[in-house]
Design an enzyme around this catalytic site. Structure first.
Site, PDB file in Angstrom:
ATOM      1  N   GLU A  66       0.810  -1.224   0.000  1.00 26.68           N
ATOM      2  CA  GLU A  66       0.000   0.000   0.000  1.00 26.68           C
ATOM      3  C   GLU A  66       0.846   1.278   0.000  1.00 26.68           C
ATOM      4  O   GLU A  66       1.890   1.354   0.632  1.00 26.68           O
ATOM      5  CB  GLU A  66      -0.895  -0.010   1.237  1.00 26.68           C
ATOM      6  N   LYS A  68       0.244   4.914   1.150  1.00 23.11           N
ATOM      7  CA  LYS A  68      -0.621   5.873   1.857  1.00 23.11           C
ATOM      8  C   LYS A  68       0.213   6.802   2.712  1.00 23.11           C
ATOM      9  O   LYS A  68       1.178   6.390   3.337  1.00 23.11           O
ATOM     10  CB  LYS A  68      -1.722   5.171   2.660  1.00 23.11           C
ATOM     11  N   LYS A 128      -7.967   2.460  -3.629  1.00 24.73           N
ATOM     12  CA  LYS A 128      -8.424   2.301  -2.262  1.00 24.73           C
ATOM     13  C   LYS A 128      -9.169   3.551  -1.872  1.00 24.73           C
ATOM     14  O   LYS A 128      -8.598   4.625  -1.715  1.00 24.73           O
ATOM     15  CB  LYS A 128      -7.186   2.111  -1.385  1.00 24.73           C
ATOM     16  N   GLU A 177     -14.367  -6.227   0.972  1.00 27.29           N
ATOM     17  CA  GLU A 177     -13.784  -6.224   2.322  1.00 27.29           C
ATOM     18  C   GLU A 177     -14.842  -6.427   3.399  1.00 27.29           C
ATOM     19  O   GLU A 177     -15.853  -5.739   3.403  1.00 27.29           O
ATOM     20  CB  GLU A 177     -13.078  -4.885   2.550  1.00 27.29           C
ATOM     21  N   ASN A 199     -10.661  -7.535   6.894  1.00 22.82           N
ATOM     22  CA  ASN A 199      -9.947  -6.430   7.530  1.00 22.82           C
ATOM     23  C   ASN A 199      -9.833  -6.693   9.031  1.00 22.82           C
ATOM     24  O   ASN A 199     -10.831  -6.870   9.710  1.00 22.82           O
ATOM     25  CB  ASN A 199     -10.674  -5.096   7.270  1.00 22.82           C
ATOM     26  N   GLU A 229      -6.031  -8.209   5.777  1.00 21.88           N
ATOM     27  CA  GLU A 229      -5.766  -6.777   5.638  1.00 21.88           C
ATOM     28  C   GLU A 229      -5.526  -6.114   6.993  1.00 21.88           C
ATOM     29  O   GLU A 229      -6.297  -6.342   7.923  1.00 21.88           O
ATOM     30  CB  GLU A 229      -6.978  -6.055   5.027  1.00 21.88           C
ATOM     31  N   SER A 230      -4.504  -5.307   7.071  1.00 23.44           N
ATOM     32  CA  SER A 230      -4.217  -4.423   8.216  1.00 23.44           C
ATOM     33  C   SER A 230      -3.528  -5.135   9.384  1.00 23.44           C
ATOM     34  O   SER A 230      -3.822  -6.287   9.699  1.00 23.44           O
ATOM     35  CB  SER A 230      -5.479  -3.761   8.788  1.00 23.44           C
TER      36      SER A 230
HETATM   37  O1  LIG Z   1      -1.586   0.094   7.371  1.00 24.47           O
HETATM   38  P1  LIG Z   1      -2.014  -1.320   7.638  1.00 24.47           P
HETATM   39  O2  LIG Z   1      -2.426  -1.564   9.072  1.00 24.47           O
HETATM   40  O3  LIG Z   1      -1.001  -2.319   7.155  1.00 24.47           O
HETATM   41  O4  LIG Z   1      -3.370  -1.572   6.769  1.00 24.47           O
HETATM   42  C1  LIG Z   1      -3.381  -1.530   5.363  1.00 24.47           C
HETATM   43  C2  LIG Z   1      -4.826  -1.608   4.847  1.00 24.47           C
HETATM   44  O5  LIG Z   1      -5.374  -2.835   5.239  1.00 24.47           O
HETATM   45  C3  LIG Z   1      -5.662  -0.447   5.388  1.00 24.47           C
HETATM   46  O6  LIG Z   1      -5.114   0.734   4.919  1.00 24.47           O
HETATM   47  C4  LIG Z   1      -7.129  -0.536   4.973  1.00 24.47           C
HETATM   48  C5  LIG Z   1      -7.878  -1.663   4.861  1.00 24.47           C
HETATM   49  N1  LIG Z   1      -9.138  -1.355   4.485  1.00 24.47           N
HETATM   50  C6  LIG Z   1      -9.258  -0.043   4.336  1.00 24.47           C
HETATM   51  C7  LIG Z   1     -10.327   0.735   3.941  1.00 24.47           C
HETATM   52  C8  LIG Z   1     -10.140   2.075   3.828  1.00 24.47           C
HETATM   53  C9  LIG Z   1      -8.915   2.659   4.142  1.00 24.47           C
HETATM   54  C10 LIG Z   1      -7.832   1.911   4.523  1.00 24.47           C
HETATM   55  C11 LIG Z   1      -7.980   0.540   4.631  1.00 24.47           C
END
Ligand SMILES: O=P(O)(O)OC[C@@H](O)[C@@H](O)c1c[nH]c2ccccc12
Length: 271
Positions: A66, A68, A128, A177, A199, A229-230
């Site tokens: 990603e 961001k 995204k 998601e 997520n 995710e995340s």
């Molecule tokens: O920074 P992280 O914790 O690695 O997460 C990335 C991504 O999963 C996260 O930015 C994200 C997952 N779903 C979203 C929906 C909207 C905005 C952002 C996201």
């Protein structure tokens, strides 16, 4: 009387509807349709799902890396922020795909970042954003996106179905998601996409736990590809996921805080 405090997700989505109205008055739908068909000639979809599947098929982790700059929970996470450099660094380190935040109000993203990142490499890119309207799907293709994110928490079944179909009719892939069981059931009923994101972060509260993936993964049919995710920060996080049979990852913050994001990707994922 109970006073309901709006969650961050509600605030984002409310603002998103305003933003879409502004965009529609600025660039009519018809103009975007033209731009999307031009993009289908000059920036044909790169096959997002396929790139991810390929990595997994050869026994590697499929990493969606990603790009961001900031998030509402963490503020600024990368400065200076040069999307083209980051894209090249990810590509060198073997990322399967890129994810670029385009929401400006909460994530300091921009469509230009997607365009710049995509032009700098050969990787497929997901837009995204908080997609709630057909207009944004068309816009995604017009700027060259190869895939869109559909967040079940922002959409009802009918809308999910419409947006999923529309994206695929335009040649893009869809990553749907979910964060909990009701969302998972909704997504299974109303979408046909193969990419299923779980997520680990709750977009209402920001609470984060990798257990969300473990709890929900068993209910996802085996013909779908699960993307966790995340909250993936360490080699141990990656190893635990892979032991449990999760081989596709969406990672942002851990890479964005590193001097060289691609080097960090290699550190987490190289066997
Ligand atoms: O920074 P992280 O914790 O690695 O997460 C990335 C991504 O999963 C996260 O930015 C994200 C997952 N779903 C979203 C929906 C909207 C905005 C952002 C996201």
């Amino acid at each position: 009387m109970q006073i309901e405090t709006p969650t961050i997700l509600k605030k984002i989505v409310e603002r998103k509807y305003e933003e879409i109205a502004e965009r529609k008055s600025h660039t009519p739908y018809g103009n975007l349709e033209v731009a999307a068909s031009v993009a289908n000639v000059h920036n044909a979809p790169r096959g997002f799902a396929q790139a991810l599947r390929h990595q997994v098929a050869i026994g590697k982790a499929g990493v969606i890396a990603e790009i961001k700059q900031a998030s509402p929970s963490k503020g600024i996470i990368r400065d200076p922020f040069i999307p083209a450099d980051i894209a090249r660094s990810y590509e060198r380190s073997g990322a399967a795909c890129l994810s670029v935040l385009t929401d400006s109000d909460f994530f300091k993203g921009h469509e230009d970042y997607l365009v710049e990142a995509r032009a700098a490499c050969k990787l497929p890119v997901i837009r995204k954003d908080f997609i709630v309207d057909e207009y944004q799907v068309l816009e995604a293709r017009a700027i060259g996106a190869d895939c869109i994110l559909l967040i079940a928490a922002c959409l009802d079944g009918e809308k999910l179905r419409e947006l999923d179909r529309m994206a695929r009719d335009l040649g893009m892939d869809v990553l749907v998601e979910v964060h909990n069981r009701p969302e998972l059931e909704l997504a299974l009923e109303y979408t046909e996409t193969e990419l299923f994101g779980i997520n680990n972060r709750d977009l209402h509260t920001f609470e984060l736990s990798l257990n969300h993936t473990f709890e929900l993964m068993g209910s996802v049919p085996s013909d779908r590809l699960i993307v966790t995710e995340s909250g993936i920060h360490t080699r141990d996080d990656v190893a635990i996921m892979r032991e449990k049979g999760i081989h596709a990852f969406l990672v942002g913050e851990a890479f964005m805080r590193a001097d060289d994001p691609g080097e960090k990707l290699a550190e987490l994922f190289q066997s």
